[in-house]
Write a protein that holds these residues in place. Structure first.
Motif, mmCIF file in Angstrom:
data_model
loop_
_atom_site.group_PDB
_atom_site.id
_atom_site.type_symbol
_atom_site.label_atom_id
_atom_site.label_comp_id
_atom_site.label_asym_id
_atom_site.label_seq_id
_atom_site.Cartn_x
_atom_site.Cartn_y
_atom_site.Cartn_z
ATOM 1 N N PHE A 1 -1.456 -5.821 0.277
ATOM 2 C CA PHE A 1 -1.175 -5.129 -0.982
ATOM 3 C C PHE A 1 -0.144 -4.013 -0.754
ATOM 4 C CE2 PHE A 1 -5.575 -6.229 -2.916
ATOM 5 C CZ PHE A 1 -5.064 -7.374 -3.504
ATOM 6 N N HIS A 2 -0.298 -3.292 0.354
ATOM 7 C CA HIS A 2 0.673 -2.238 0.680
ATOM 8 C C HIS A 2 2.074 -2.824 0.847
ATOM 9 C CE1 HIS A 2 -0.598 1.926 1.149
ATOM 10 N NE2 HIS A 2 -1.808 1.477 1.394
ATOM 11 N N LYS A 3 2.169 -3.942 1.572
ATOM 12 C CA LYS A 3 3.483 -4.569 1.803
ATOM 13 C C LYS A 3 4.147 -4.916 0.467
ATOM 14 C CE LYS A 3 4.787 -6.052 5.511
ATOM 15 N NZ LYS A 3 5.712 -5.460 6.495
ATOM 16 N N ALA A 4 3.391 -5.511 -0.443
ATOM 17 C CA ALA A 4 3.942 -5.888 -1.754
ATOM 18 C C ALA A 4 4.251 -4.653 -2.593
ATOM 19 C CB ALA A 4 2.959 -6.801 -2.490
ATOM 20 N N ALA A 5 3.330 -3.681 -2.585
ATOM 21 C CA ALA A 5 3.516 -2.469 -3.397
ATOM 22 C C ALA A 5 4.756 -1.707 -2.966
ATOM 23 C CB ALA A 5 2.277 -1.574 -3.298
ATOM 24 N N GLU A 6 5.032 -1.697 -1.670
ATOM 25 C CA GLU A 6 6.210 -0.974 -1.175
ATOM 26 C C GLU A 6 7.514 -1.649 -1.593
ATOM 27 O OE1 GLU A 6 5.258 -0.517 2.986
ATOM 28 O OE2 GLU A 6 3.997 1.244 2.573
ATOM 29 N N GLN A 7 7.421 -2.897 -2.053
ATOM 30 C CA GLN A 7 8.595 -3.569 -2.613
ATOM 31 C C GLN A 7 8.665 -3.400 -4.133
ATOM 32 O OE1 GLN A 7 10.052 -7.324 -0.972
ATOM 33 N NE2 GLN A 7 8.083 -7.503 0.084
ATOM 34 N N GLY A 8 7.759 -2.588 -4.675
ATOM 35 C CA GLY A 8 7.767 -2.351 -6.114
ATOM 36 C C GLY A 8 6.950 -3.346 -6.909
ATOM 37 N N HIS A 9 6.045 -4.090 -6.262
ATOM 38 C CA HIS A 9 5.233 -5.096 -6.957
ATOM 39 C C HIS A 9 4.175 -4.381 -7.799
ATOM 40 C CE1 HIS A 9 2.580 -8.542 -7.608
ATOM 41 N NE2 HIS A 9 3.585 -9.306 -7.223
ATOM 42 N N ALA A 10 4.313 -4.470 -9.115
ATOM 43 C CA ALA A 10 3.471 -3.687 -10.034
ATOM 44 C C ALA A 10 1.998 -4.053 -9.933
ATOM 45 C CB ALA A 10 3.967 -3.866 -11.467
ATOM 46 N N ASP A 11 1.676 -5.331 -9.757
ATOM 47 C CA ASP A 11 0.267 -5.730 -9.679
ATOM 48 C C ASP A 11 -0.370 -5.241 -8.382
ATOM 49 O OD1 ASP A 11 0.495 -6.963 -12.141
ATOM 50 O OD2 ASP A 11 0.878 -8.939 -11.302
ATOM 51 N N ALA A 12 0.385 -5.257 -7.297
ATOM 52 C CA ALA A 12 -0.131 -4.741 -6.032
ATOM 53 C C ALA A 12 -0.343 -3.233 -6.119
ATOM 54 C CB ALA A 12 0.831 -5.085 -4.893
ATOM 55 N N GLN A 13 0.565 -2.540 -6.777
ATOM 56 C CA GLN A 13 0.405 -1.094 -6.973
ATOM 57 C C GLN A 13 -0.848 -0.811 -7.801
ATOM 58 O OE1 GLN A 13 4.248 -0.414 -8.692
ATOM 59 N NE2 GLN A 13 5.209 0.069 -6.741
ATOM 60 N N HIS A 14 -1.066 -1.622 -8.824
ATOM 61 C CA HIS A 14 -2.253 -1.465 -9.665
ATOM 62 C C HIS A 14 -3.526 -1.659 -8.844
ATOM 63 C CE1 HIS A 14 -5.252 -2.786 -12.758
ATOM 64 N NE2 HIS A 14 -4.757 -1.735 -13.360
ATOM 65 N N ALA A 15 -3.562 -2.714 -8.034
ATOM 66 C CA ALA A 15 -4.738 -3.004 -7.202
ATOM 67 C C ALA A 15 -5.003 -1.867 -6.221
ATOM 68 C CB ALA A 15 -4.532 -4.325 -6.455
ATOM 69 N N LEU A 16 -3.951 -1.364 -5.589
ATOM 70 C CA LEU A 16 -4.118 -0.252 -4.651
ATOM 71 C C LEU A 16 -4.620 1.005 -5.364
ATOM 72 C CD1 LEU A 16 -1.073 -0.355 -2.197
ATOM 73 C CD2 LEU A 16 -3.482 -0.654 -1.640
ATOM 74 N N GLY A 17 -4.130 1.225 -6.571
ATOM 75 C CA GLY A 17 -4.599 2.369 -7.347
ATOM 76 C C GLY A 17 -6.107 2.326 -7.547
ATOM 77 N N LEU A 18 -6.630 1.145 -7.856
ATOM 78 C CA LEU A 18 -8.079 0.987 -8.019
ATOM 79 C C LEU A 18 -8.813 1.311 -6.718
ATOM 80 C CD1 LEU A 18 -8.079 -2.308 -10.106
ATOM 81 C CD2 LEU A 18 -8.797 -0.055 -10.924
ATOM 82 N N GLY B 1 10.994 0.102 -1.235
ATOM 83 C CA GLY B 1 11.402 -0.271 0.114
ATOM 84 C C GLY B 1 11.012 0.749 1.174
ATOM 85 N N THR B 2 10.409 1.860 0.738
ATOM 86 C CA THR B 2 9.945 2.870 1.694
ATOM 87 C C THR B 2 8.415 2.894 1.693
ATOM 88 O OG1 THR B 2 9.942 4.684 0.084
ATOM 89 C CG2 THR B 2 11.992 4.285 1.291
ATOM 90 N N ALA B 3 7.859 3.497 2.727
ATOM 91 C CA ALA B 3 6.398 3.565 2.842
ATOM 92 C C ALA B 3 5.807 4.386 1.700
ATOM 93 C CB ALA B 3 6.014 4.170 4.183
ATOM 94 N N LEU B 4 4.676 3.930 1.197
ATOM 95 C CA LEU B 4 3.934 4.693 0.187
ATOM 96 C C LEU B 4 3.088 5.751 0.895
ATOM 97 C CD1 LEU B 4 2.832 1.697 -1.983
ATOM 98 C CD2 LEU B 4 4.039 3.681 -2.885
ATOM 99 N N PRO B 5 2.908 6.913 0.287
ATOM 100 C CA PRO B 5 2.012 7.902 0.891
ATOM 101 C C PRO B 5 0.582 7.367 0.896
ATOM 102 C CG PRO B 5 2.671 8.589 -1.310
ATOM 103 C CD PRO B 5 3.486 7.374 -0.986
ATOM 104 N N THR B 6 -0.167 7.721 1.906
ATOM 105 C CA THR B 6 -1.561 7.267 1.995
ATOM 106 C C THR B 6 -2.548 8.394 1.734
ATOM 107 O OG1 THR B 6 -1.476 7.597 4.386
ATOM 108 C CG2 THR B 6 -1.033 5.372 3.572
ATOM 109 N N GLU B 7 -2.038 9.619 1.598
ATOM 110 C CA GLU B 7 -2.902 10.729 1.198
ATOM 111 C C GLU B 7 -2.065 11.799 0.523
ATOM 112 O OE1 GLU B 7 -4.907 12.691 4.389
ATOM 113 O OE2 GLU B 7 -3.120 12.741 5.651
ATOM 114 N N SER B 8 -2.736 12.577 -0.311
ATOM 115 C CA SER B 8 -2.056 13.666 -1.032
ATOM 116 C C SER B 8 -2.563 15.001 -0.521
ATOM 117 C CB SER B 8 -2.338 13.531 -2.527
ATOM 118 O OG SER B 8 -3.709 13.780 -2.774
ATOM 119 N N LYS B 9 -1.951 16.067 -1.004
ATOM 120 C CA LYS B 9 -2.398 17.407 -0.631
ATOM 121 C C LYS B 9 -3.597 17.855 -1.469
ATOM 122 C CE LYS B 9 2.251 18.846 0.708
ATOM 123 N NZ LYS B 9 3.456 19.573 0.281
#
Length: 203
Positions: free
Chosen positions: A114-131, A191-199
């Motif tokens: 899911f991370h690999k797809a989301a980092e390419q801008g895949h909206a459904d993968a981003q949605h799944a990761l958000g959950l 195309g860049t890594a998504l953050p895995t944690e926030s402040k």
């Protein structure tokens, strides 16, 4: 460069153009629900390692369109395309690992794909990761800011469920958390890594 090399380069280019034309015909047939024609056009291209064709053939087996539904074939073709960087295939592989469909259930593998797809801008993968970030599942830490950021990106990419998820989580967030999520959304590039944690968003 000798004439022989020039002719070889032209021949390869012509072959690639021809393969792409076949894929376009197959994709158009799929989109108009002419699955038999799509299968005829796509299968030889997939067997010749055309990654777009592998991705589409994997989807056809997964959905049972033009072929009998076969999750093992779906996984096999999708994995080839996913490994080659095709985001739709990466998302499908992630979903199969998440549900244990044709492969042993492996949520860590699901998150990775899911991370690999989301980092390419895949909206459904981003949605799944958000959950996953909102509900702390599949070994993903709960982080409302990252969840909001992912749904922001997913909504911008056209996912229909993301705006409601974003609105729902926003009701549990402080102004500071929302501001951080908005900033992360604005500064992230496809195309860049998504953050895995926030402040500010960790529970």
């Amino acid at each position: 460069m000798g004439l022989k090399h020039i002719l070889f380069a032209v021949a390869v280019t012509a072959l690639q153009a021809s393969a792409q034309a076949g894929f376009v015909e197959g994709a158009n047939a799929y989109n108009t629900r002419n699955y038999a024609l799509a299968l005829k056009e796509i299968t030889p291209l997939a067997k010749a390692a055309n990654h777009d064709a592998e991705q589409l053939l994997g989807l056809m087996y997964y959905m049972g369109r033009g072929v009998a539904r076969d999750y093992k074939q779906a996984f096999s073709w999708s994995q080839k395309a996913a490994t080659a960087g095709k985001a739709d295939a990466q998302y499908l592989i992630g979903a199969m690992y998440y549900t244990g469909n044709a492969v042993p259930l492996d949520q860590r593998q699901a998150v990775w794909w899911f991370h690999k797809a989301a980092e390419q801008g895949h909206a459904d993968a981003q949605h799944a990761l958000g959950l996953m970030y909102r509900y702390h599942v599949a070994g993903v830490p709960q982080d409302l800011v990252i969840a909001y950021m992912l749904w922001n990106l997913s909504a911008a990419g056209g996912n229909a469920g993301a705006p409601a998820q974003r609105a729902s989580v926003a009701r549990q967030m402080t102004e500071e958390q929302i501001a951080e999520a908005q900033m992360l959304s604005r500064t992230w590039k496809v195309g860049t890594a998504l953050p895995t944690e926030s402040k500010t968003g960790r529970e």
